[in-house]
Design a protein around this motif. Structure first.
Motif, PDB file in Angstrom:
ATOM      1  N   PHE A 159       9.727  -0.811   5.379  1.00  0.00           N
ATOM      2  CA  PHE A 159       9.416  -0.218   4.085  1.00  0.00           C
ATOM      3  C   PHE A 159       7.913  -0.354   3.867  1.00  0.00           C
ATOM      4  CE2 PHE A 159      13.574  -2.108   4.189  1.00  0.00           C
ATOM      5  CZ  PHE A 159      14.408  -1.158   3.634  1.00  0.00           C
ATOM      6  N   ALA A 160       7.319   0.667   3.262  1.00  0.00           N
ATOM      7  CA  ALA A 160       5.866   0.645   3.075  1.00  0.00           C
ATOM      8  C   ALA A 160       5.502   1.214   1.713  1.00  0.00           C
ATOM      9  CB  ALA A 160       5.175   1.442   4.177  1.00  0.00           C
ATOM     10  N   SER A 161       4.341   0.794   1.215  1.00  0.00           N
ATOM     11  CA  SER A 161       3.850   1.297  -0.064  1.00  0.00           C
ATOM     12  C   SER A 161       3.324   2.724   0.098  1.00  0.00           C
ATOM     13  CB  SER A 161       2.763   0.371  -0.610  1.00  0.00           C
ATOM     14  OG  SER A 161       1.690   0.280   0.304  1.00  0.00           O
ATOM     15  N   ARG A 162       3.028   3.366  -1.024  1.00  0.00           N
ATOM     16  CA  ARG A 162       2.652   4.774  -1.025  1.00  0.00           C
ATOM     17  C   ARG A 162       1.409   5.037  -0.165  1.00  0.00           C
ATOM     18  NH1 ARG A 162      -0.820   8.111  -2.805  1.00  0.00           N
ATOM     19  NH2 ARG A 162      -2.007   6.458  -3.824  1.00  0.00           N
ATOM     20  N   LYS A 163       0.445   4.120  -0.166  1.00  0.00           N
ATOM     21  CA  LYS A 163      -0.792   4.359   0.566  1.00  0.00           C
ATOM     22  C   LYS A 163      -0.559   4.580   2.057  1.00  0.00           C
ATOM     23  CE  LYS A 163      -4.465   2.247  -2.210  1.00  0.00           C
ATOM     24  NZ  LYS A 163      -5.563   1.251  -2.207  1.00  0.00           N
ATOM     25  N   LEU A 164       0.358   3.812   2.655  1.00  0.00           N
ATOM     26  CA  LEU A 164       0.600   3.979   4.087  1.00  0.00           C
ATOM     27  C   LEU A 164       1.383   5.266   4.355  1.00  0.00           C
ATOM     28  CD1 LEU A 164      -0.115   2.693   6.725  1.00  0.00           C
ATOM     29  CD2 LEU A 164       2.063   1.492   6.698  1.00  0.00           C
ATOM     30  N   HIS A 165       2.392   5.553   3.528  1.00  0.00           N
ATOM     31  CA  HIS A 165       3.100   6.827   3.663  1.00  0.00           C
ATOM     32  C   HIS A 165       2.124   7.994   3.494  1.00  0.00           C
ATOM     33  CE1 HIS A 165       7.438   5.851   3.906  1.00  0.00           C
ATOM     34  NE2 HIS A 165       7.088   4.727   3.285  1.00  0.00           N
TER      35      HIS A 165
ATOM     36  N   LEU B 114      10.722 -12.474   8.155  1.00  0.00           N
ATOM     37  CA  LEU B 114      10.442 -11.796   6.886  1.00  0.00           C
ATOM     38  C   LEU B 114       8.929 -11.695   6.706  1.00  0.00           C
ATOM     39  CD1 LEU B 114      13.074 -13.691   4.690  1.00  0.00           C
ATOM     40  CD2 LEU B 114      13.298 -11.390   5.671  1.00  0.00           C
ATOM     41  N   PRO B 115       8.298 -10.668   7.270  1.00  0.00           N
ATOM     42  CA  PRO B 115       6.847 -10.507   7.148  1.00  0.00           C
ATOM     43  C   PRO B 115       6.481  -9.575   5.989  1.00  0.00           C
ATOM     44  CG  PRO B 115       7.665  -9.035   8.833  1.00  0.00           C
ATOM     45  CD  PRO B 115       8.875  -9.739   8.235  1.00  0.00           C
ATOM     46  N   LEU B 116       5.427  -9.912   5.293  1.00  0.00           N
ATOM     47  CA  LEU B 116       4.833  -9.032   4.286  1.00  0.00           C
ATOM     48  C   LEU B 116       3.344  -8.962   4.599  1.00  0.00           C
ATOM     49  CD1 LEU B 116       5.039  -7.314   1.726  1.00  0.00           C
ATOM     50  CD2 LEU B 116       4.592  -9.404   0.401  1.00  0.00           C
ATOM     51  N   ARG B 117       2.870  -7.793   5.023  1.00  0.00           N
ATOM     52  CA  ARG B 117       1.501  -7.670   5.507  1.00  0.00           C
ATOM     53  C   ARG B 117       0.747  -6.571   4.780  1.00  0.00           C
ATOM     54  NH1 ARG B 117       4.409  -7.914  10.664  1.00  0.00           N
ATOM     55  NH2 ARG B 117       4.154  -9.989  11.583  1.00  0.00           N
ATOM     56  N   ALA B 118      -0.547  -6.786   4.606  1.00  0.00           N
ATOM     57  CA  ALA B 118      -1.452  -5.733   4.158  1.00  0.00           C
ATOM     58  C   ALA B 118      -1.849  -4.906   5.378  1.00  0.00           C
ATOM     59  CB  ALA B 118      -2.684  -6.334   3.498  1.00  0.00           C
ATOM     60  N   ALA B 119      -1.889  -3.586   5.215  1.00  0.00           N
ATOM     61  CA  ALA B 119      -2.201  -2.681   6.325  1.00  0.00           C
ATOM     62  C   ALA B 119      -3.602  -2.099   6.160  1.00  0.00           C
ATOM     63  CB  ALA B 119      -1.166  -1.561   6.396  1.00  0.00           C
TER      64      ALA B 119
ATOM     65  N   ALA C  93      -4.630   0.979  13.697  1.00  0.00           N
ATOM     66  CA  ALA C  93      -4.171   0.284  12.489  1.00  0.00           C
ATOM     67  C   ALA C  93      -3.862  -1.175  12.807  1.00  0.00           C
ATOM     68  CB  ALA C  93      -2.928   0.969  11.923  1.00  0.00           C
ATOM     69  N   PHE C  94      -4.084  -2.034  11.836  1.00  0.00           N
ATOM     70  CA  PHE C  94      -3.682  -3.426  11.984  1.00  0.00           C
ATOM     71  C   PHE C  94      -3.198  -3.963  10.648  1.00  0.00           C
ATOM     72  CE2 PHE C  94      -8.045  -3.842  10.612  1.00  0.00           C
ATOM     73  CZ  PHE C  94      -8.063  -4.980   9.813  1.00  0.00           C
ATOM     74  N   GLU C  95      -2.465  -5.070  10.713  1.00  0.00           N
ATOM     75  CA  GLU C  95      -1.855  -5.670   9.531  1.00  0.00           C
ATOM     76  C   GLU C  95      -2.086  -7.175   9.545  1.00  0.00           C
ATOM     77  OE1 GLU C  95       2.237  -4.699   9.970  1.00  0.00           O
ATOM     78  OE2 GLU C  95       1.807  -2.587  10.365  1.00  0.00           O
ATOM     79  N   VAL C  96      -2.163  -7.771   8.358  1.00  0.00           N
ATOM     80  CA  VAL C  96      -2.307  -9.212   8.238  1.00  0.00           C
ATOM     81  C   VAL C  96      -1.536  -9.674   7.007  1.00  0.00           C
ATOM     82  CG1 VAL C  96      -4.483  -8.955   6.978  1.00  0.00           C
ATOM     83  CG2 VAL C  96      -3.934 -11.144   8.069  1.00  0.00           C
ATOM     84  N   GLY C  97      -0.864 -10.823   7.119  1.00  0.00           N
ATOM     85  CA  GLY C  97      -0.120 -11.341   5.982  1.00  0.00           C
ATOM     86  C   GLY C  97       0.790 -12.486   6.373  1.00  0.00           C
TER      87      GLY C  97
ATOM     88  N   GLU D 142      -8.176   0.409   3.528  1.00  0.00           N
ATOM     89  CA  GLU D 142      -6.968  -0.316   3.124  1.00  0.00           C
ATOM     90  C   GLU D 142      -5.831   0.683   2.960  1.00  0.00           C
ATOM     91  OE1 GLU D 142      -3.936  -1.697   0.598  1.00  0.00           O
ATOM     92  OE2 GLU D 142      -5.546  -0.555  -0.347  1.00  0.00           O
ATOM     93  N   ARG D 143      -4.635   0.337   3.519  1.00  0.00           N
ATOM     94  CA  ARG D 143      -3.505   1.268   3.547  1.00  0.00           C
ATOM     95  C   ARG D 143      -2.238   0.703   2.916  1.00  0.00           C
ATOM     96  NH1 ARG D 143      -5.871   6.097   4.201  1.00  0.00           N
ATOM     97  NH2 ARG D 143      -7.358   6.069   5.953  1.00  0.00           N
TER      98      ARG D 143
END
Length: 284
Positions: A191-197, A146-151, A121-125, A161-162
């Protein structure tokens, strides 16, 4: 930091960060300009949880090629995997950052038996870093990231996309012995959005068994991590050791049949040698 905050990944970032700053003092004017390019090699090993809430750890060991580039805008391996210096002041930095975490084989986790493996997995943001303490004090500091990344995950050579991850981190860093040593402590809720959970905790009906009921995950709180690390910087080498306590208790999906325990840990080390640097100096 990444969502799973695997120590191996954290240590790889620490490797890059060690090259970003040579031994610091309280006199920034005396700090020499850093090289535009650096190349090195090393070795890292870490024991990390298979995924959030898993009861087992997996030991990973790997050689490390290290590439550092300190351009006027793009920076690779200069305190993060890669970043764009969008905005900087004495206290606030706005960067574009990457991060990642290792895969996990379902055959190594009893509760995931016969389910799909978890891929790399990787993240960018974007990430805002706010220095809370006096920026003129160079040997110690408090900072808030304070990072906000797409997973994303790589599953069977397919990119998926996660969702999104938000992992605010409060960190204290302290240098001693003229900057050759540094220890740090941090706390990071994630904290993560539903897709990653869903990726970690959902059990689709076709994978349900007598002991593993079908389950649909929801987004929200994932975990909180307490990290401690010690680094040593030499003129041509760098070493670091890190240990973490991870609390999964109260997670949004702690009732999933794939959720096994409330607490976890990880530990790892890295050693790197700098082999070559360019004569051209980096812009400050």
């Amino acid at each position: 930091m990444s969502l799973r905050h695997g120590v191996a990944i954290a240590l790889l970032l620490a490797v890059m960060n060690c090259h970003a700053q040579s031994a610091q003092t309280t006199k920034p004017a005396t700090k020499p300009a850093l090289a535009l390019w650096e190349f090195g090699a090393g070795f890292a090993a870490a024991s990390t949880p298979n995924y959030p809430g898993a009861s087992g750890n997996r030991l990973r060991a790997l050689p490390i090629p290290v590439v550092i580039y300190r351009g006027n805008f793009l920076r690779i391996g200069d305190g993060s995997v890669a970043s764009g210096r969008l905005f900087r002041s004495d206290r606030i930095k706005l960067d574009v950052s990457l991060n990642g975490s290792f895969d996990a084989r379902s055959e190594d986790v009893d509760v995931r038996r016969n389910m799909p493996d978890l891929g790399f997995a990787f993240e960018v943001g974007p990430e805002i870093e706010w220095q809370l303490s006096d920026p003129t004090i160079r040997d110690r500091r408090w900072k808030l990231e304070l990072p906000l990344r797409a997973a994303f995950s790589l599953d069977d050579r397919k990119l998926n996309e996660r969702g999104f991850v938000f992992s605010p981190q409060l960190e204290y860093e302290r240098q001693f012995a003229d900057g050759r040593y540094e220890w740090s402590a941090s706390v990071t809720p994630s904290f993560a959005s539903r897709k990653l959970h869903d990726y970690f905790f959902t059990v689709a009906p076709q994978f349900a068994t007598v002991d593993r009921a079908a389950f649909e995950a929801q987004g929200g709180y994932l975990q909180t991590t307490l990290d401690l690390s010690l680094q040593r910087r030499g003129r041509k080498s760098f070493a670091a050791f890190g240990v973490s306590y991870i609390s999964f208790a109260g997670g949004a999906n702690d009732d999933s049949p794939l959720y096994e325990q409330d607490n976890g840990w990880r530990a790892g080390f890295v050693v790197v040698w700098r082999l070559w640097e360019s004569k051209q100096r980096a812009p400050r």
